[in-house]
Write a protein that holds these residues in place. Structure first.
Motif, short mmCIF file in Angstrom:
data_model
loop_
_atom_site.label_atom_id
_atom_site.label_comp_id
_atom_site.label_asym_id
_atom_site.label_seq_id
_atom_site.Cartn_x
_atom_site.Cartn_y
_atom_site.Cartn_z
N ILE A 400 10.27 -82.29 -0.32
CA ILE A 400 9.65 -80.99 -0.55
C ILE A 400 10.79 -80.01 -0.82
CG2 ILE A 400 8.43 -79.09 0.61
CD1 ILE A 400 7.63 -82.39 1.87
N ILE A 401 10.70 -79.30 -1.93
CA ILE A 401 11.73 -78.29 -2.21
C ILE A 401 11.08 -76.92 -2.22
CG2 ILE A 401 13.61 -77.57 -3.73
CD1 ILE A 401 13.57 -80.35 -4.97
N LEU A 402 11.58 -76.06 -1.37
CA LEU A 402 11.07 -74.68 -1.30
C LEU A 402 12.12 -73.81 -2.00
CD1 LEU A 402 9.85 -72.98 2.02
CD2 LEU A 402 10.74 -71.75 0.07
N LEU A 403 11.82 -73.46 -3.24
CA LEU A 403 12.75 -72.65 -4.04
C LEU A 403 12.45 -71.18 -3.73
CD1 LEU A 403 14.83 -72.29 -6.33
CD2 LEU A 403 12.96 -72.53 -7.95
N LYS A 404 13.40 -70.52 -3.05
CA LYS A 404 13.13 -69.18 -2.54
C LYS A 404 13.27 -68.12 -3.64
CE LYS A 404 16.14 -69.90 0.83
NZ LYS A 404 16.90 -69.98 2.09
N GLY A 405 12.43 -67.10 -3.55
CA GLY A 405 12.48 -66.00 -4.52
C GLY A 405 11.30 -65.10 -4.28
N LYS A 406 11.06 -64.18 -5.20
CA LYS A 406 9.93 -63.25 -5.06
C LYS A 406 8.63 -64.06 -4.88
CE LYS A 406 6.96 -59.84 -5.83
NZ LYS A 406 6.18 -59.60 -4.62
N TYR A 407 8.42 -65.03 -5.75
CA TYR A 407 7.30 -65.95 -5.55
C TYR A 407 7.90 -67.31 -5.25
CZ TYR A 407 4.66 -62.24 -7.77
OH TYR A 407 4.10 -61.01 -8.08
N SER A 408 8.24 -67.54 -4.00
CA SER A 408 8.86 -68.82 -3.66
C SER A 408 7.98 -69.95 -4.16
CB SER A 408 9.03 -68.94 -2.14
OG SER A 408 10.00 -68.01 -1.71
N ALA A 409 8.62 -70.96 -4.75
CA ALA A 409 7.87 -72.08 -5.34
C ALA A 409 8.13 -73.32 -4.51
CB ALA A 409 8.34 -72.29 -6.78
N ILE A 410 7.06 -73.88 -3.98
CA ILE A 410 7.21 -75.03 -3.09
C ILE A 410 6.69 -76.26 -3.81
CG2 ILE A 410 6.50 -75.99 -0.85
CD1 ILE A 410 5.98 -72.74 -0.31
N ALA A 411 7.60 -77.19 -4.09
CA ALA A 411 7.20 -78.39 -4.85
C ALA A 411 6.94 -79.55 -3.90
CB ALA A 411 8.29 -78.76 -5.84
N SER A 412 5.86 -80.25 -4.15
CA SER A 412 5.49 -81.41 -3.32
C SER A 412 6.06 -82.67 -3.95
CB SER A 412 3.97 -81.52 -3.24
OG SER A 412 3.48 -82.06 -4.45
N PRO A 413 6.12 -83.77 -3.19
CA PRO A 413 6.59 -85.03 -3.77
C PRO A 413 5.71 -85.52 -4.91
CG PRO A 413 6.54 -85.14 -1.36
CD PRO A 413 5.86 -83.86 -1.76
N GLU A 414 4.50 -84.99 -5.02
CA GLU A 414 3.63 -85.37 -6.14
C GLU A 414 3.89 -84.48 -7.36
OE1 GLU A 414 2.28 -84.81 -2.95
OE2 GLU A 414 2.52 -86.97 -2.63
N GLY A 415 4.73 -83.48 -7.21
CA GLY A 415 5.07 -82.62 -8.35
C GLY A 415 4.16 -81.41 -8.48
N GLN A 416 3.38 -81.14 -7.46
CA GLN A 416 2.54 -79.96 -7.43
C GLN A 416 3.40 -78.76 -7.02
OE1 GLN A 416 -0.54 -80.60 -8.21
NE2 GLN A 416 -1.61 -78.68 -7.74
N ILE A 417 3.16 -77.58 -7.58
CA ILE A 417 3.92 -76.41 -7.14
C ILE A 417 2.98 -75.36 -6.54
CG2 ILE A 417 5.35 -74.45 -7.86
CD1 ILE A 417 6.85 -76.17 -9.66
N TYR A 418 3.32 -74.92 -5.34
CA TYR A 418 2.55 -73.89 -4.65
C TYR A 418 3.42 -72.64 -4.59
CZ TYR A 418 -0.11 -77.95 -3.23
OH TYR A 418 -0.85 -79.11 -3.25
N PHE A 419 2.98 -71.58 -5.26
CA PHE A 419 3.74 -70.33 -5.23
C PHE A 419 3.29 -69.51 -4.03
CE2 PHE A 419 3.87 -71.56 -9.67
CZ PHE A 419 5.19 -71.33 -10.00
N ASN A 420 4.24 -68.87 -3.40
CA ASN A 420 3.90 -68.01 -2.28
C ASN A 420 3.59 -66.60 -2.78
OD1 ASN A 420 3.60 -67.49 0.54
ND2 ASN A 420 5.48 -66.30 0.39
N SER A 421 2.61 -65.95 -2.18
CA SER A 421 2.21 -64.64 -2.68
C SER A 421 2.66 -63.49 -1.78
CB SER A 421 0.69 -64.58 -2.84
OG SER A 421 0.07 -64.73 -1.57
N THR A 422 3.24 -63.78 -0.62
CA THR A 422 3.60 -62.69 0.29
C THR A 422 5.10 -62.38 0.18
OG1 THR A 422 4.02 -64.30 2.03
CG2 THR A 422 1.82 -63.31 1.98
N GLY A 423 5.49 -61.26 0.77
CA GLY A 423 6.92 -60.94 0.82
C GLY A 423 7.29 -59.83 -0.14
N ASN A 424 8.46 -59.28 0.04
CA ASN A 424 8.93 -58.17 -0.79
C ASN A 424 10.45 -58.12 -0.73
OD1 ASN A 424 9.83 -56.35 1.52
ND2 ASN A 424 7.73 -56.83 2.09
N ASN A 425 11.03 -57.21 -1.51
CA ASN A 425 12.49 -57.27 -1.65
C ASN A 425 13.26 -56.81 -0.41
OD1 ASN A 425 12.73 -54.53 -1.72
ND2 ASN A 425 13.22 -54.40 -3.90
N SER A 426 12.55 -56.35 0.61
CA SER A 426 13.25 -56.02 1.86
C SER A 426 13.84 -57.28 2.48
CB SER A 426 12.29 -55.37 2.86
OG SER A 426 11.45 -56.35 3.45
#
Ligand SMILES: NC(=O)C1=CN([C@@H]2O[C@H](COP(=O)(O)OP(=O)(O)OC[C@H]3O[C@@H](n4cnc5c(N)ncnc54)[C@H](O)[C@@H]3O)[C@@H](O)[C@H]2O)[C@@H](O)CC1
Ligand SMILES: [K+]
Length: 497
Positions: A400-426
């Motif tokens: 599982i790779i959680l690529l951090k950023g404004k919309y962090s992208a979390i990739a599953s071993p199946e290749g699915q990507i789940y973008f995170n919707s919370t958080g801000n530049n603080s």
């Protein structure tokens, strides 16, 4: 919430038209009503809308919106940038416009005269998801002109010139303050390099077929809420699991403390910190709940200790680059059988020696930011390519790779990507990542599902940052404040279950 490609969106439109059933023109009417009502809610009547319409269905939306805004009492004008003959629904809406309430601006010169008016509401209905090539010539000039004009700017569905699900090479792209998009966010909205074009974006529900949406697969999703796993009423501390933080060293123990504290506030039953002789007091004074795994080295961690009863190890924050620490890392990869969360310096070890990637146990969670990701897997010119690589690498190594950023992208071993919707530049501050890594460690034993843990932790972490900005200006939120707010974020997620 699923994120569909343009092809799938078209299928969803078509499926809805055939199965609801509803005519394409009425679907356009429904979509346009949503936009007009949104504008009515947020823009007082002293704003004067100018709809810049193309000749496809995006232009058709624009004409329907113009009619509705005029009916609401806005002084509305339309500029027909591509003439008067377009798609069937465009033509139908042009005919319906002929009610004397909407002015048609004749000629580019007369449009230009509006460019210094701050109360113009520019509505971009030139191209939507049908864009097939970069915008050039007179239309490019028009877009560049409006971008420089005064006034507020709204893009319908997607800013003209921007491709929804691939990198945009063209230079002429409408720069929206707000993008009002139909039913689904477009992948382009989550790409850092598109921020200046998309502005804030809002999704308007136009009632596309739920059946189609539910039954159609997509590789991308945006997490809008999460479900937290709760411990059983009969739980004892062992059920909530054991987590060891392997982080920090002399002068860098803050990272370990932040991670351990975050784990502690994320539901862990027993938190342990591996610590050198010199730093034991730091841990014990900062976190009375923490147990210590004593490392015999004075300044940098280096001992492979007894981790057999630990459910999860968080390895990496501020570990430093001593050879013995790197060796410890390799030993952990080779021998530890539980869940691994690798962050920060542990990711640098991997990029220094990418053969180590082969040793990663299945389901390992990596939490790189963009710089760490590119160091690990190669430089990327655009974020679309980076996301493709993210999918490939998560699949290849079954991690599982959680690529951090404004919309962090979390990739599953199946290749699915789940973008995170919370958080801000603080949250873009040193220490936030340590908090996230610790939270993952703290949350894993209850879910026992590494992907779900990463998704939930990213969501709560961001939500905690969002809650922090209710009280603090973004510049003054600290990683410790994120931990202090976690309980509020957790409560919000528990209440919505
Ligand atoms: N199909 C539906 O049922 C719905 C569609 N809707 C709207 O329809 C839009 C999509 O409409 P269309 O598929 O007609 O596409 P567009 O309105 O985006 O425009 C497509 C037209 O522009 C031309 N074109 C593409 N790129 C060009 C370029 N660079 N320079 C010059 N011409 C170019 C194409 O050949 C085509 O004629 C959506 O974005 C949305 O706004 C909404 O009304 C909701 C319902
Ligand atoms: K548009």
């Amino acid at each position: 919430m699923k994120i569909f490609t343009v092809d799938k969106i078209r299928e969803a439109d078509q499926f809805t038209i055939e199965n609801e059933p509803i005519s394409s023109l009425n679907l356009m009417e429904r979509a346009s009503t949503q936009v007009a009502q949104w504008i009515l809610k947020y823009f007082p009547k002293y704003y004067r809308p100018i709809i810049v319409a193309g000749k496809g269905n995006n232009g058709g939306d624009g004409l329907a919106i113009a009619r509705m805004l005029a009916t609401f009492g806005y002084q509305t004008k339309v500029y027909l940038a591509m003439g008067t003959d377009g798609s069937d629904d465009f033509n139908a809406n042009l005919e319906r416009l002929d009610n004397g309430r909407v002015d048609i601006i004749e000629g580019y010169q007369s449009l230009k005269e509006r460019a210094i008016d701050k109360n113009i509401l520019w509505i971009d209905a030139l191209f939507g998801s049908g864009l097939s090539r970069p915008i050039e010539g007179g239309l490019a000039e028009l877009i560049d002109y409006i971008n420089k004009a005064e006034g507020k700017k709204i893009a319908i569905d997607i800013p003209s010139g921007l491709f929804a699900d691939q990198p945009t090479e063209g230079k002429s792209i409408f720069q929206a303050d707000t993008t009002l998009s139909f039913q689904f966010p477009k992948l382009a909205f989550l790409i850092p390099e598109n921020e200046a074009y998309v502005g804030d974006w809002t999704i308007l529900d136009i009632g596309l077929s739920r059946e189609y949406i539910d039954q159609t697969e997509s590789s991308f999703e945006l997490t809008k809420h999460i479900k937290l796993t709760k411990a059983s009423k009969f739980a004892h501390k062992g059920d909530r699991g054991r987590c060891t933080i392997i982080a920090g060293g002399y002068t860098r123990m803050g990272a370990a403390v932040l991670a351990a504290r975050a784990a502690l506030h994320s539901g862990i039953g027993l938190i342990t910190v591996q610590s050198c002789q010199k730093t034991i007091n730091v841990v014990q004074q900062s976190i009375p709940e923490a147990l210590i795994l004593k490392d015999c080295n004075e300044y940098s961690l280096g001992d492979f200790l007894e981790y057999g009863n630990q459910d999860v190890l968080v390895v990496g924050p501020a570990l430093g680059f001593a050879e013995k620490t790197k060796k410890l890392f390799v030993e952990i990869l080779k021998n530890y059988k539980g869940q691994l969360v690798l962050d920060a310096d542990a990711l640098t070890y991997l990029s220094e020696n990418t053969e180590l990637l082969q040793l990663l146990p299945k389901g390992t969670i990596l939490t790189p930011h963009i710089g760490e990701f590119d160091r690990l897997f190669g430089k990327h010119d655009n974020h679309f390519d980076r996301l493709k690589k993210l999918q490939q690498k998560a699949k290849k190594h079954q991690i599982i790779i959680l690529l951090k950023g404004k919309y962090s992208a979390i990739a599953s071993p199946e290749g699915q990507i789940y973008f995170n919707s919370t958080g801000n530049n603080s949250m873009a501050k040193g220490g936030s990542g340590d908090v996230l890594a610790g939270m993952i460690g703290g949350m894993f034993p209850l879910t026992k599902n590494p992907l779900q843990t990463a998704i939930n932790a990213a969501f709560l972490h961001g939500l905690s940052g969002d809650i922090a900005t209710d009280t603090y200006d973004e510049d003054y939120v600290t990683p410790s404040i994120l931990i202090e707010n976690l309980h509020l974020a957790q409560k919000m997620c528990t209440q919505t279950q």
